[in-house]
Design a protein around this motif. Structure first.
Motif, PDB file in Angstrom:
ATOM      1  N   THR A  31       0.838  -1.197   0.000  1.00  0.00           N
ATOM      2  CA  THR A  31       0.000   0.000   0.000  1.00  0.00           C
ATOM      3  C   THR A  31       0.870   1.242   0.000  1.00  0.00           C
ATOM      4  N   LEU A  32       0.451   2.241  -0.716  1.00  0.00           N
ATOM      5  CA  LEU A  32       1.101   3.545  -0.641  1.00  0.00           C
ATOM      6  C   LEU A  32       0.061   4.551  -0.173  1.00  0.00           C
ATOM      7  N   GLY A  33       0.426   5.303   0.824  1.00  0.00           N
ATOM      8  CA  GLY A  33      -0.512   6.246   1.412  1.00  0.00           C
ATOM      9  C   GLY A  33       0.015   7.661   1.446  1.00  0.00           C
ATOM     10  N   TRP A  34      -0.926   8.580   1.580  1.00  0.00           N
ATOM     11  CA  TRP A  34      -0.592   9.991   1.796  1.00  0.00           C
ATOM     12  C   TRP A  34      -1.077  10.387   3.183  1.00  0.00           C
ATOM     13  N   PHE A  35      -0.239  11.104   3.889  1.00  0.00           N
ATOM     14  CA  PHE A  35      -0.569  11.669   5.190  1.00  0.00           C
ATOM     15  C   PHE A  35      -0.233  13.156   5.144  1.00  0.00           C
ATOM     16  N   ARG A  36      -0.754  13.878   6.111  1.00  0.00           N
ATOM     17  CA  ARG A  36      -0.392  15.288   6.195  1.00  0.00           C
ATOM     18  C   ARG A  36      -0.283  15.692   7.660  1.00  0.00           C
ATOM     19  N   ARG A  37       0.550  16.720   7.867  1.00  0.00           N
ATOM     20  CA  ARG A  37       0.682  17.284   9.207  1.00  0.00           C
ATOM     21  C   ARG A  37       0.561  18.788   9.092  1.00  0.00           C
ATOM     22  N   ALA A  38      -0.498  19.304   9.681  1.00  0.00           N
ATOM     23  CA  ALA A  38      -0.704  20.751   9.702  1.00  0.00           C
ATOM     24  C   ALA A  38       0.001  21.336  10.921  1.00  0.00           C
ATOM     25  N   GLY A  40       0.893  22.527  14.320  1.00  0.00           N
ATOM     26  CA  GLY A  40       0.266  22.358  15.618  1.00  0.00           C
ATOM     27  C   GLY A  40      -0.711  21.204  15.711  1.00  0.00           C
ATOM     28  N   LYS A  41      -0.764  20.366  14.695  1.00  0.00           N
ATOM     29  CA  LYS A  41      -1.714  19.250  14.709  1.00  0.00           C
ATOM     30  C   LYS A  41      -0.994  17.917  14.546  1.00  0.00           C
ATOM     31  N   GLU A  42      -1.732  16.852  14.834  1.00  0.00           N
ATOM     32  CA  GLU A  42      -1.205  15.515  14.674  1.00  0.00           C
ATOM     33  C   GLU A  42      -1.169  15.136  13.187  1.00  0.00           C
ATOM     34  N   ARG A  43      -0.302  14.189  12.881  1.00  0.00           N
ATOM     35  CA  ARG A  43      -0.274  13.642  11.525  1.00  0.00           C
ATOM     36  C   ARG A  43      -1.618  12.983  11.223  1.00  0.00           C
ATOM     37  N   GLU A  44      -2.105  13.190  10.017  1.00  0.00           N
ATOM     38  CA  GLU A  44      -3.456  12.756   9.649  1.00  0.00           C
ATOM     39  C   GLU A  44      -3.412  11.936   8.361  1.00  0.00           C
ATOM     40  N   PHE A  45      -4.127  10.819   8.365  1.00  0.00           N
ATOM     41  CA  PHE A  45      -4.270  10.015   7.153  1.00  0.00           C
ATOM     42  C   PHE A  45      -5.100  10.791   6.137  1.00  0.00           C
ATOM     43  N   VAL A  46      -4.670  10.745   4.874  1.00  0.00           N
ATOM     44  CA  VAL A  46      -5.400  11.419   3.806  1.00  0.00           C
ATOM     45  C   VAL A  46      -6.008  10.413   2.844  1.00  0.00           C
ATOM     46  N   ALA A  47      -5.164   9.537   2.295  1.00  0.00           N
ATOM     47  CA  ALA A  47      -5.649   8.564   1.325  1.00  0.00           C
ATOM     48  C   ALA A  47      -4.595   7.483   1.137  1.00  0.00           C
ATOM     49  N   SER A  48      -5.031   6.313   0.670  1.00  0.00           N
ATOM     50  CA  SER A  48      -4.087   5.250   0.355  1.00  0.00           C
ATOM     51  C   SER A  48      -4.627   4.429  -0.805  1.00  0.00           C
ATOM     52  N   ILE A  49      -3.724   3.682  -1.414  1.00  0.00           N
ATOM     53  CA  ILE A  49      -4.101   2.860  -2.558  1.00  0.00           C
ATOM     54  C   ILE A  49      -3.362   1.531  -2.478  1.00  0.00           C
ATOM     55  N   TYR A  93       3.039  13.945   3.175  1.00  0.00           N
ATOM     56  CA  TYR A  93       4.025  12.888   3.109  1.00  0.00           C
ATOM     57  C   TYR A  93       3.424  11.669   2.415  1.00  0.00           C
ATOM     58  N   CYS A  94       4.227  11.008   1.598  1.00  0.00           N
ATOM     59  CA  CYS A  94       3.816   9.693   1.131  1.00  0.00           C
ATOM     60  C   CYS A  94       4.619   8.640   1.892  1.00  0.00           C
ATOM     61  N   ALA A  95       4.033   7.464   1.994  1.00  0.00           N
ATOM     62  CA  ALA A  95       4.634   6.399   2.778  1.00  0.00           C
ATOM     63  C   ALA A  95       4.164   5.055   2.235  1.00  0.00           C
ATOM     64  N   THR A  96       4.927   4.019   2.520  1.00  0.00           N
ATOM     65  CA  THR A  96       4.560   2.682   2.060  1.00  0.00           C
ATOM     66  C   THR A  96       4.367   1.729   3.233  1.00  0.00           C
ATOM     67  N   SER A  97       3.500   0.763   2.986  1.00  0.00           N
ATOM     68  CA  SER A  97       3.182  -0.223   4.012  1.00  0.00           C
ATOM     69  C   SER A  97       3.130  -1.609   3.385  1.00  0.00           C
ATOM     70  N   GLN A 113      10.221  12.698   2.313  1.00  0.00           N
ATOM     71  CA  GLN A 113      10.647  13.903   3.029  1.00  0.00           C
ATOM     72  C   GLN A 113       9.518  14.903   3.224  1.00  0.00           C
ATOM     73  N   GLY A 114       8.476  14.783   2.434  1.00  0.00           N
ATOM     74  CA  GLY A 114       7.343  15.685   2.557  1.00  0.00           C
ATOM     75  C   GLY A 114       7.403  16.823   1.556  1.00  0.00           C
ATOM     76  N   THR A 115       6.228  17.338   1.232  1.00  0.00           N
ATOM     77  CA  THR A 115       6.129  18.500   0.348  1.00  0.00           C
ATOM     78  C   THR A 115       5.091  19.454   0.932  1.00  0.00           C
ATOM     79  N   GLN A 116       5.424  20.723   0.960  1.00  0.00           N
ATOM     80  CA  GLN A 116       4.563  21.715   1.595  1.00  0.00           C
ATOM     81  C   GLN A 116       3.429  22.127   0.654  1.00  0.00           C
ATOM     82  N   VAL A 117       2.227  22.133   1.189  1.00  0.00           N
ATOM     83  CA  VAL A 117       1.060  22.659   0.479  1.00  0.00           C
ATOM     84  C   VAL A 117       0.506  23.813   1.304  1.00  0.00           C
ATOM     85  N   THR A 118       0.418  24.971   0.698  1.00  0.00           N
ATOM     86  CA  THR A 118      -0.118  26.143   1.384  1.00  0.00           C
ATOM     87  C   THR A 118      -1.292  26.682   0.597  1.00  0.00           C
TER      88      THR A 118
END
Length: 121
Positions: A31-38, A40-49, A93-97, A113-118
């Motif tokens: 599985t490859l997933g996307w997470f995000r960290r805003a 002051g917030k916890e890391r959050e699951f966004v989507a996976s495939i 962030y993308c990640a693999t499982s 390493q992550g990519t910034q979205v503003t």
């Protein structure tokens, strides 16, 4: 080992769109997933495939706006983000499982390493 490289982040106005890419190399994974960290917030699951059958999982917070897809030939996963809101601002962030259908960060072993979205006007 799995090597991951994200790209596609940037600054976009509210209501705009971005497409993130994650190129994977090295060992195979389930599985490859996307997470995000805003800020002051916890890391959050966004989507996976699931890599084998393309089944996708999308968080309720982004459902209907974000779409995850893959290009097996390029070993690349995309996160198409539409109707972006200021609250989508985060490092993505993308990640693999090795777990099929993984939706929790603890199931993921390799991270990019992550990519910034503003999202801001």
């Amino acid at each position: 080992q799995v090597q991951l490289g994200e790209s596609g982040g940037g600054l976009v106005q509210p209501g705009g769109s971005l497409r993130l890419s994650c190129a994977a190399s090295g060992r195979s994974f389930s599985t490859l997933g996307w997470f995000r960290r805003a800020p002051g917030k916890e890391r959050e699951f966004v989507a996976s495939i699931n890599w084998s059958n393309g089944r996708t999982y999308v968080a309720n917070s982004v459902k209907g706006r974000f779409t995850i897809s893959r290009d097996n030939a390029k070993n690349t996963v995309y996160l198409q983000m539409n109707s972006l809101k200021p609250e989508d601002t985060a490092v993505f962030y993308c990640a693999t499982s090795y777990v099929t259908g993984a939706v929790v960060a603890a199931s993921y072993g390799y991270w990019g390493q992550g990519t910034q979205v503003t999202v801001s006007s």
